[in-house]
Design an enzyme around this catalytic site. Sequence first.
Site, PDB file in Angstrom:
ATOM      1  CB  CYS A 127     -64.537 -31.475 -38.424  1.00  0.00           C
ATOM      2  SG  CYS A 127     -65.520 -31.166 -39.905  1.00  0.00           S
ATOM      3  NE  ARG A 146     -61.621 -28.915 -38.966  1.00  0.00           N
ATOM      4  CZ  ARG A 146     -61.805 -28.730 -37.673  1.00  0.00           C
ATOM      5  NH1 ARG A 146     -60.796 -28.940 -36.849  1.00  0.00           N
ATOM      6  NH2 ARG A 146     -62.967 -28.345 -37.180  1.00  0.00           N
ATOM      7  CG  ASP A 167     -62.075 -24.840 -38.685  1.00  0.00           C
ATOM      8  OD1 ASP A 167     -62.009 -24.806 -39.936  1.00  0.00           O
ATOM      9  OD2 ASP A 167     -63.127 -24.734 -38.047  1.00  0.00           O
TER      10      ASP A 167
HETATM   11  P1  4NP Z   1     -64.941 -27.727 -40.325  1.00  0.00           P
HETATM   12  O1  4NP Z   1     -64.753 -26.144 -40.392  1.00  0.00           O
HETATM   13  O2  4NP Z   1     -65.277 -28.045 -38.878  1.00  0.00           O
HETATM   14  O3  4NP Z   1     -63.614 -28.261 -40.723  1.00  0.00           O
HETATM   15  O4  4NP Z   1     -66.056 -28.068 -41.263  1.00  0.00           O
HETATM   16  C1  4NP Z   1     -65.739 -25.231 -39.994  1.00  0.00           C
HETATM   17  C2  4NP Z   1     -66.327 -24.444 -40.938  1.00  0.00           C
HETATM   18  C3  4NP Z   1     -67.281 -23.512 -40.559  1.00  0.00           C
HETATM   19  C4  4NP Z   1     -67.636 -23.391 -39.234  1.00  0.00           C
HETATM   20  C5  4NP Z   1     -67.051 -24.182 -38.301  1.00  0.00           C
HETATM   21  C6  4NP Z   1     -66.090 -25.104 -38.673  1.00  0.00           C
HETATM   22  N1  4NP Z   1     -68.599 -22.426 -38.826  1.00  0.00           N
HETATM   23  O5  4NP Z   1     -68.928 -22.387 -37.648  1.00  0.00           O
HETATM   24  O6  4NP Z   1     -69.073 -21.660 -39.673  1.00  0.00           O
END
Ligand code: 4NP
Length: 150
Positions: A8, A14, A119
Amino acid sequence: MKKILFVCLGNICRSPIAKGVALNMAYEKNLDIVVDSCGTGDYHQGEKPCANSIKIAKANNIDISKYRARAITKDDFVSFDIIVGLDESNMKNLLKMGCPKEKLFKLGSFGYDNQDVPDPYFFDGFDGFLKVFLMIETCVHNLIEEKRII
Ligand code: 4NP
């Protein structure tokens, strides 16, 4: 032995859930697979999964609290057999970074009409994580069955 990598953006919401679901399935069905997860970004390098991801996994008897975030590396494109993006933006970034097309799959193509796994970090509170968990659980199960790695 197949090696699967879930990818991700931040590797804190995720893809750690996808890794936990796949490892749990591997344990229950005695599958000979290696599973890991990572992010296309390094914003959260070394951090544990976000609190709501740990919580929804735990509610399903899966402990992801020891996982630590890492960014993808070029070596991953060589060492993993199946690389699974959680959304379209992950897919685009992975291709740009040199992920071989034939190894790349979108998780939502395994049972959710090719939808993105959204997300849940920035919206929807805990409900978003419930929805995301169900999507991931269904698609990871189908992926493992479809790829005949049982
Ligand atoms: P993930 O969610 O891609 O599902 O881990 C995110 C959590 C935080 C951030 C981006 C995606 N961020 O840029 O802080």
